[in-house]
Scaffold this motif. Structure first.
Motif, short mmCIF file in Angstrom:
data_model
loop_
_atom_site.label_atom_id
_atom_site.label_comp_id
_atom_site.label_asym_id
_atom_site.label_seq_id
_atom_site.Cartn_x
_atom_site.Cartn_y
_atom_site.Cartn_z
N VAL A 130 1.48 -0.83 -0.02
CA VAL A 130 -0.54 -0.08 0.30
C VAL A 130 0.92 1.41 0.08
CG1 VAL A 130 -1.42 1.12 1.59
CG2 VAL A 130 -1.88 -1.21 1.24
N PHE A 131 0.78 1.59 -1.39
CA PHE A 131 2.35 3.04 -1.86
C PHE A 131 2.14 3.46 -2.90
CE2 PHE A 131 4.80 -0.40 -2.83
CZ PHE A 131 5.21 -0.05 -3.93
N GLY A 132 2.43 4.36 -3.15
CA GLY A 132 2.31 5.31 -4.44
C GLY A 132 0.29 5.34 -5.07
N ILE A 133 0.45 3.95 -6.11
CA ILE A 133 -0.92 4.81 -6.87
C ILE A 133 -1.89 3.98 -5.29
CG2 ILE A 133 -2.94 4.01 -7.63
CD1 ILE A 133 -0.84 3.49 -9.82
N ALA A 134 -1.59 2.85 -5.31
CA ALA A 134 -2.79 2.55 -3.56
C ALA A 134 -2.19 3.04 -2.03
CB ALA A 134 -2.17 0.81 -3.55
N GLY A 135 -1.48 3.72 -2.28
CA GLY A 135 -1.77 4.95 -0.90
C GLY A 135 -2.40 6.52 -1.20
N ALA A 136 -2.17 6.68 -2.71
CA ALA A 136 -2.42 8.15 -3.01
C ALA A 136 -3.90 7.77 -3.26
CB ALA A 136 -1.67 8.22 -3.50
N VAL A 137 -4.19 6.93 -3.83
CA VAL A 137 -5.64 6.90 -4.63
C VAL A 137 -7.27 6.04 -3.65
CG1 VAL A 137 -7.02 6.80 -6.96
CG2 VAL A 137 -4.51 7.48 -6.54
N PRO A 138 -7.35 5.98 -3.61
CA PRO A 138 -8.74 4.97 -2.81
C PRO A 138 -8.99 4.44 -3.35
CG PRO A 138 -10.53 7.60 -3.12
CD PRO A 138 -8.47 7.58 -3.26
N GLY A 139 -9.09 4.43 -4.81
CA GLY A 139 -9.74 3.67 -6.01
C GLY A 139 -10.92 3.63 -6.49
N PRO A 140 -11.41 3.07 -7.21
CA PRO A 140 -11.27 1.44 -7.92
C PRO A 140 -9.47 1.96 -8.94
CG PRO A 140 -13.02 2.27 -9.18
CD PRO A 140 -12.89 3.19 -7.54
N TRP A 141 -8.55 1.02 -8.76
CA TRP A 141 -7.96 1.11 -9.42
C TRP A 141 -6.72 -0.55 -9.68
CZ3 TRP A 141 -5.68 -1.86 -5.88
CH2 TRP A 141 -5.62 -1.73 -4.48
N ALA A 142 -6.45 -0.39 -10.45
CA ALA A 142 -5.62 -2.65 -11.14
C ALA A 142 -4.43 -1.49 -11.06
CB ALA A 142 -6.18 -1.76 -12.04
N VAL A 143 -3.31 -2.10 -9.99
CA VAL A 143 -2.68 -1.80 -9.30
C VAL A 143 -1.15 -3.31 -10.30
CG1 VAL A 143 -0.52 -0.64 -7.61
CG2 VAL A 143 -3.13 0.37 -8.24
N LYS A 144 0.05 -2.65 -9.91
CA LYS A 144 0.94 -3.87 -9.58
C LYS A 144 2.81 -2.85 -9.19
CE LYS A 144 2.94 -7.24 -9.83
NZ LYS A 144 3.78 -7.05 -8.31
N GLN A 145 2.78 -3.20 -8.32
CA GLN A 145 3.64 -2.76 -7.09
C GLN A 145 5.18 -3.23 -7.59
OE1 GLN A 145 2.31 0.03 -6.96
NE2 GLN A 145 1.69 -0.38 -4.71
N GLY A 146 6.44 -2.94 -8.26
CA GLY A 146 7.52 -3.29 -8.08
C GLY A 146 8.33 -2.70 -6.79
N TRP A 147 9.09 -3.24 -5.59
CA TRP A 147 10.00 -3.94 -5.44
C TRP A 147 12.12 -4.74 -5.17
CZ3 TRP A 147 5.55 -5.30 -4.14
CH2 TRP A 147 5.28 -6.93 -3.30
N SER A 148 12.96 -3.88 -4.63
CA SER A 148 13.87 -4.64 -5.25
C SER A 148 14.81 -3.59 -4.82
CB SER A 148 14.57 -4.57 -6.56
OG SER A 148 15.37 -5.79 -6.96
N GLY A 149 16.00 -4.86 -4.04
CA GLY A 149 16.96 -3.85 -3.44
C GLY A 149 16.54 -3.50 -1.79
N PHE A 150 15.91 -4.01 -1.05
CA PHE A 150 15.89 -3.36 -0.08
C PHE A 150 15.87 -5.02 1.08
CE2 PHE A 150 12.52 -1.20 -1.69
CZ PHE A 150 12.82 0.28 -1.44
N GLU A 151 16.74 -5.77 0.06
CA GLU A 151 16.84 -7.22 1.14
C GLU A 151 17.63 -7.45 0.21
OE1 GLU A 151 13.77 -9.92 1.82
OE2 GLU A 151 12.86 -8.31 2.99
#
Length: 222
Positions: A130-151
């Motif tokens: 829950v960040f970016g689009i999912a954190g800024a917009v209540p929806g509805p939306w279709a969201v794919k997040q991506g993360w890398s390098g935090f581990e």
């Protein structure tokens, strides 16, 4: 429309799972298990599911097929010495937009977007989605997040500057009210996931407030 460096290439992280799903489902009658596997890959960003889709689809061949089908310009497979690392597929914000446009046009895209509209709050690895689009917009939306390098990252890797390796990546992408948003970001080494998420959410709010919809890539995480 707002954009900044739309052709800049980043490592895709889990955003590539949209591309994997579209390729896997194309022209295929999927059974219950495969449907659940793809749903988990999209909704909970399940890496084990992505590993299976990647192997069954021929690894880099998936990327090559989707480049042709969706008319992608900057997207490239992972480095040759890291063929199993689907998250190191190189992609640009402009190409992410093209992938979503393609999804909106093809039959298999309906299932993909439906699953992205049911994104889990936590990824299969426990990462807060829950960040970016999912954190800024209540929806509805279709969201794919991506993360890398935090581990941890693999010991054997290309030069640190290639694909931004050595720096955490955090991306938010999706469709909001029929409009496509793609923000790809890199952050200074050592940035926490929480700090990066706050930055990406603030960027998303700014883009949506100013333009209503936007796309961009922000290599400095700001």
């Amino acid at each position: 429309m707002a954009e900044r460096r739309p052709a800049g290439v980043f490592r895709s992280a889990s955003v590539v799972k949209v591309l994997l799903a579209l390729d896997f489902l194309r022209g295929r009658v999927v059974d219950g298990r495969d449907r659940e596997m793809v749903a988990a890959m999209l909704r909970a960003s399940d890496d084990a599911a992505a590993d299976e889709v990647w192997e069954r689809g021929g690894r880099a061949e998936i990327v090559e097929r989707m480049v042709r089908r969706a008319g992608l310009r900057e997207t490239v497979p992972p480095p040759q010495d890291m063929p199993g690392w689907w998250g190191y597929t190189g992609i640009s914000a402009g190409d992410v937009v093209r992938v979503y446009r393609y999804a909106l046009e093809v039959p298999e895209g309906r299932f993909v977007l439906e699953q992205l509209g049911r994104m889990a709050e936590k990824g299969a690895d426990g990462f807060d989605q829950v960040f970016g689009i999912a954190g800024a917009v209540p929806g509805p939306w279709a969201v794919k997040q991506g993360w890398s390098g935090f581990e941890d990252v693999p010991d054997r890797r290309p030069a640190p500057e290639e694909l931004g390796l050595g720096r955490p990546a955090l991306h938010t992408t999706g469709v909001v009210a029929g409009k496509i948003v793609a923000l790809l970001t890199l952050h200074p080494e050592g940035t926490s996931a929480e700090a990066a998420a706050g930055c990406v959410t603030a960027l998303t709010r700014a883009v949506i407030q100013v333009t209503g919809v936007g796309r961009g890539s922000f290599p400095e995480g700001q």
